[in-house]
Design an enzyme around this catalytic site. Structure first.
Site, PDB file in Angstrom:
ATOM      1  CE  LYS A   1      -2.039 -38.640 -17.031  1.00 31.05           C
ATOM      2  NZ  LYS A   1      -1.129 -37.865 -17.907  1.00 31.05           N
TER       3      LYS A   1
ATOM      4  NE  ARG B   1       4.174 -35.882 -24.584  1.00 32.97           N
ATOM      5  CZ  ARG B   1       3.281 -36.168 -23.647  1.00 32.97           C
ATOM      6  NH1 ARG B   1       2.024 -36.388 -23.987  1.00 32.97           N
ATOM      7  NH2 ARG B   1       3.627 -36.218 -22.376  1.00 32.97           N
TER       8      ARG B   1
ATOM      9  CB  SER C   1       9.388 -40.570 -13.630  1.00 24.86           C
ATOM     10  OG  SER C   1       8.043 -40.160 -13.835  1.00 24.86           O
TER      11      SER C   1
ATOM     12  CG  ASP D   1       1.319 -33.463 -14.744  1.00 25.45           C
ATOM     13  OD1 ASP D   1       2.071 -32.977 -15.615  1.00 25.45           O
ATOM     14  OD2 ASP D   1       0.930 -34.643 -14.783  1.00 25.45           O
TER      15      ASP D   1
ATOM     16  CE  LYS E   1       5.279 -33.603 -17.543  1.00 30.39           C
ATOM     17  NZ  LYS E   1       4.890 -34.872 -16.922  1.00 30.39           N
TER      18      LYS E   1
END
EC number: 2.5.1.19
Length: 418
Positions: free
Chosen positions: A26, A125, A171, A297, A324
């Site tokens: 992804k 978010r 990041s 992740d 997240k």
């Protein structure tokens, strides 16, 4: 809202053996789509991921005049004019964090006002640090909450000299600015203001992708890059499999004592999450402390695996996991404690998993709230390989990054009931 649908995994009680090809990355697919769209000419992206996140990116790019064909399930053919056009309506990006952050920066190159929005989860978010940096460089941005929706008033060119950003929260802010920087009128420096960066490996991934599409990036020092104003050149690009997706298969293999061939060795990945394989390979004697910041992740996978370890595991540096798709630290804690009270505790941003190999073979009546988060759904399926009675809400949320996940488990002989 979480869907009322659930899936229950029946423990197979036999080793899982077979061959499963994980989907394309992804992270790399969404970078390559954007860079191909900003390039002049035709780029063929092979091995790409087709999922909710990459669909949101490709639809948004099409809204801005980019021609994108999809000749098969793993290929995008992108024809760019070297410039993004003003979209006729807001860009809706669901809960695709990479698409939201990367495009918020990229649309600064558009002449006119662009609105970027997402679903209810996306609207929680944070994106404030990225907006602040753009604003300090003459790019007018509005976001009343510091989260999407975001309005960017582009002037068709980027005249910044230096982007300064705190990459501690994500990041993706750093990657967004680096990719934008090659579209500048003159060379642009991108500099970190804090010493920490969410996941430096993802910045390296961005730089590799940028260079493939013709960007010239000089590493000035540990915290500064200088990007030449080259723009991007069309390029045929092969995308590697998704390392985060691979972690579920690696974990399923060690949990059941099986052998799952994913077609690529852990050391051949360039994505940071592949480092998780070293920790997975230690099972059932995983290390006592796992630092999460550089393989974020993969932490849900490792946390569920740790529940069956011989000794407790403390996961540290998890602040990023709280911003997240959901607060993953809390979601992991709650899910593990549904399986057995006291299995997990939170201290600050650390998650402590108590570990109990005797859990294997037991049954429970656990309902896992996934918060529509693909990684929470996929990692708790692993617990279902060892403990019966685990119901996972909203199983379709895996479509965000791994639409074929349940089919992959089924192909290995895992029984699923909906």
């Amino acid at each position: 809202m979480s869907s009322q649908k659930t899936v229950t995994v029946t423990p197979p009680n036999v080793p899982l053996n077979g061959k499963v090809a994980p989907p394309g990355s992804k992270s790399i697919t969404n970078r390559a789509l954007l860079l191909a769209a900003l390039a002049k000419g035709t780029s063929r992206l092979s091995g790409a991921l087709k999922s909710d996140d990459t669909r949101h990116m490709s639809v948004a790019l099409r809204q801005m005049g980019v021609i994108i064909d999809e000749p098969d399930d793993t290929t995008f053919v992108v024809v760019g004019s070297g410039k993004l056009q003003l979209p006729a309506q807001p860009l809706f990006l669901g809960n695709a964090g990479t698409a939201m952050r990367f495009l918020t920066a990229a649309v600064a190159t558009v002449q006119g006002t662009v609105v970027l929005d997402g679903d209810d989860y996306m609207q929680k978010r944070p994106i404030g640090p990225l907006l602040a940096t753009l604003g300090q460089n003459g790019i007018q941005v509005d976001s009343p909450t510091g989260c999407p929706p975001v309005t960017v008033h582009g002037v068709g060119k980027v005249q910044a000299k230096r982007f300064e950003i705190d990459g501690g929260l994500s990041s993706q802010y750093v990657s967004a600015l680096l990719m934008l920087a090659a579209c500048g009128e003159a060379a642009i420096e991108v500099a970190l203001t804090g010493k920490d960066i969410g996941a430096r490996g993802y910045v390296d991934l961005t730089l590799d992708c940028m260079r493939a599409f013709g960007a010239q990036v000089e590493v000035v020092d540990d915290t500064t890059w200088r990007v030449a104003p080259t723009g991007y050149t069309a390029h045929d690009y092969l995308i590697e499999p998704d390392a985060s997706a691979a972690t579920y298969l690696w974990a399923a293999e060690v949990l059941t004592g099986g052998r799952i061939d994913i077609g690529v060795a852990a050391q051949d990945f360039t994505q940071p999450d592949a480092k998780a394989q070293e920790v997975i390979a230690q099972f059932p004697n995983m290390q006592a402390i796992v630092v999460g910041s550089q393989m974020q992740d993969a932490i849900p996978t490792l946390a569920v695996l740790a529940a069956f370890n011989n000794t407790p595991v403390r996961f540290t540096e998890l602040a990023n996991l709280r911003v997240k798709e959901c607060d993953r630290v809390q979601a992991l804690h709650d899910g593990l404690n549904e399986i057995r009270p006291g299995l997990a505790t939170i201290e600050g941003d650390d998650l402590l998993v108590a570990a109990d190999p005797a859990l294997a073979g037991t049954s429970c009546n656990a309902l896992i709230d996934t918060h529509a988060d693909h990684r929470i759904a996929m990692c708790f399926a692993l617990a279902g390989l060892k403990v019966s009675g685990i119901k996972i809400q909203d199983p379709d949320c895996v479509a965000k990054t791994y639409p074929e996940y349940w089919k992959a488990l089924g192909s290995l002989g895992v029984q699923l009931s909906y």
